[in-house]
Design a protein around this motif. Structure first.
Motif, PDB file in Angstrom:
ATOM      1  N   LEU A 190       0.703  -1.263   0.076  1.00 48.78           N
ATOM      2  CA  LEU A 190      -0.120   0.110  -0.070  1.00 48.78           C
ATOM      3  C   LEU A 190       0.834   1.114   0.025  1.00 48.78           C
ATOM      4  CD1 LEU A 190      -2.888   0.829   0.138  1.00 48.78           C
ATOM      5  CD2 LEU A 190      -2.594   1.313   2.830  1.00 48.78           C
ATOM      6  N   ASN A 191       0.292   2.410  -0.658  1.00 45.46           N
ATOM      7  CA  ASN A 191       1.150   3.702  -0.713  1.00 45.46           C
ATOM      8  C   ASN A 191       0.858   4.226   0.663  1.00 45.46           C
ATOM      9  OD1 ASN A 191       2.431   5.974  -1.214  1.00 45.46           O
ATOM     10  ND2 ASN A 191       1.085   6.593  -3.078  1.00 45.46           N
ATOM     11  N   HIS A 192       1.587   4.206   1.418  1.00 45.50           N
ATOM     12  CA  HIS A 192       1.144   4.704   3.016  1.00 45.50           C
ATOM     13  C   HIS A 192       1.346   6.233   2.783  1.00 45.50           C
ATOM     14  CE1 HIS A 192       0.633   1.509   5.567  1.00 45.50           C
ATOM     15  NE2 HIS A 192       1.301   0.686   4.706  1.00 45.50           N
ATOM     16  N   GLY A 193       2.084   6.708   1.515  1.00 41.93           N
ATOM     17  CA  GLY A 193       2.434   8.043   1.585  1.00 41.93           C
ATOM     18  C   GLY A 193       0.935   8.918   1.087  1.00 41.93           C
ATOM     19  N   ASN A 194       0.222   8.165   0.539  1.00 46.22           N
ATOM     20  CA  ASN A 194      -1.066   8.878   0.234  1.00 46.22           C
ATOM     21  C   ASN A 194      -2.198   8.521   1.338  1.00 46.22           C
ATOM     22  OD1 ASN A 194      -3.488   9.472  -0.876  1.00 46.22           O
ATOM     23  ND2 ASN A 194      -3.500   7.835  -2.826  1.00 46.22           N
ATOM     24  N   PRO A 195      -2.754   9.550   2.002  1.00 45.74           N
ATOM     25  CA  PRO A 195      -3.812   9.482   3.026  1.00 45.74           C
ATOM     26  C   PRO A 195      -4.904   8.936   2.790  1.00 45.74           C
ATOM     27  CG  PRO A 195      -3.669  11.892   2.320  1.00 45.74           C
ATOM     28  CD  PRO A 195      -2.215  11.159   1.570  1.00 45.74           C
ATOM     29  N   TYR A 196      -5.192   8.787   1.440  1.00 37.41           N
ATOM     30  CA  TYR A 196      -6.413   8.088   1.012  1.00 37.41           C
ATOM     31  C   TYR A 196      -6.393   6.804   0.241  1.00 37.41           C
ATOM     32  CZ  TYR A 196      -7.843  13.029   0.903  1.00 37.41           C
ATOM     33  OH  TYR A 196      -7.942  14.449   1.469  1.00 37.41           O
ATOM     34  N   ALA A 197      -5.117   6.119   0.214  1.00 37.16           N
ATOM     35  CA  ALA A 197      -4.845   4.839  -0.141  1.00 37.16           C
ATOM     36  C   ALA A 197      -5.744   4.019   0.803  1.00 37.16           C
ATOM     37  CB  ALA A 197      -3.351   4.502   0.067  1.00 37.16           C
TER      38      ALA A 197
END
Length: 310
Positions: A168-175
């Motif tokens: 998961l892209n944890h840098g994207n708060p909407y992931a």
């Protein structure tokens, strides 16, 4: 393509083999859907042809076969069951389900074709154990959406979240990781379901009648969406994490985790579906709102986001 005559013949054979089941299921369906759609639904049940105009019938009837090249669709199945009735009706309303759903599905297919032709989407089809998927995909790739269908009915939830969280892209708060269970009452928590003679079920029918004001829907339809089994569902999810902890630390006696910390060990946070926090998919689909769609009332969709995002 030679046409649809063989489809009709296969359906008729199914009708004969499963006459009682087909008749009962069909009549229940006709009683629970809006009356304006009954005529077109009955026609579908009779001839099995999805045809909106005078074009050759095979133009709108894909040949769906089973592993042995036989007609594989149950005789009481309808093409309107899986698509969201609310969205279809918003797109364009018609008394004929074939006309209404045909236009909607055609539009969806057109959107997919345009997206594919623009080369904005890439598919990679893998035939493997999903828990071994990391060895087949780019190690550096991260994803904003990971949809897992109802794998948690077969793979313990924490194991699946651990795998998905790593991608998961944890840098994207909407992931978001989307998980679903369809069989939790059948396979794990039968006490969360009801029988027809229980007081809980009777209360559900009373609530459904007040809401729908439709005695036929209450009599013939499924009123499980009106039953409050939220406590059992929360306990079920907590139990999955507790079982996971006992498996990895068998010599200890871990505490049953609270809802607030579920997923934290994988840097994830559970969105509260009971408070309508889901953003990708509905936590609990309602039969009353999706009158043509066949729903059991028991499926639950739960979403997980990077724990620092909300």
């Amino acid at each position: 393509v030679k046409g649809t005559k063989w489809i009709q013949e296969e359906r008729q054979r199914e009708f004969i083999l499963q006459a009682d089941t087909h008749h009962n299921a069909s009549e229940i369906y006709f009683h629970t859907i809006p009356q304006e759609h009954v005529k077109s639904a009955r026609k579908w049940m009779k001839d099995g042809i999805f045809q909106r105009n005078q074009m050759p019938a095979f133009a709108e009837n894909p040949t769906l076969t089973g592993y042995d090249n036989s007609y594989s669709i149950p005789s009481d199945a309808v093409p309107f069951a899986g698509w969201d009735y609310i969205e279809v009706k918003k797109f364009g309303h018609s008394n004929s389900l074939v006309t209404m759903y045909g236009a909607y599905i055609e539009n969806i297919l057109g959107m997919v074709m345009r997206k594919l032709s623009s080369k904005q989407v890439r598919f990679q089809i893998l035939l493997s154990d999903c828990m071994d998927i990391k060895q087949y995909i780019d190690q550096e790739s991260k994803y904003d959406r990971i949809l897992t269908s109802n794998l948690i009915d077969y793979i313990i939830l924490p194991d699946l979240l651990k795998l998905c969280s790593q991608k998961l892209n944890h840098g994207n708060p909407y992931a978001t990781i989307v998980t679903e269970t369809q069989n939790w009452t059948r396979d794990f928590c039968p006490e969360a379901d009801v029988t027809g003679d229980s007081e809980r079920y009777k209360l559900g029918k009373e609530t459904a009648l007040k809401d729908t004001k439709n005695p036929q829907q209450v009599q013939y339809g499924d009123v499980r969406e009106y039953l409050d089994n939220s406590r059992e569902f929360i306990d079920f999810i907590r139990a999955l994490f507790h079982t996971h902890a006992m498996r990895i630390r068998p010599t200890e006696l871990p505490k049953i985790p609270t809802v607030q910390v579920l997923g934290n060990e994988f840097q994830l946070k559970l969105r509260d579906g009971f408070r309508n926090e889901n953003r990708i998919a509905t936590f609990k689909m309602a039969v009353n709102r999706r009158r043509v769609t066949v729903i059991t009332g028991l499926a639950r969709i739960i979403e997980w986001v990077p724990w620092q995002s909300e």
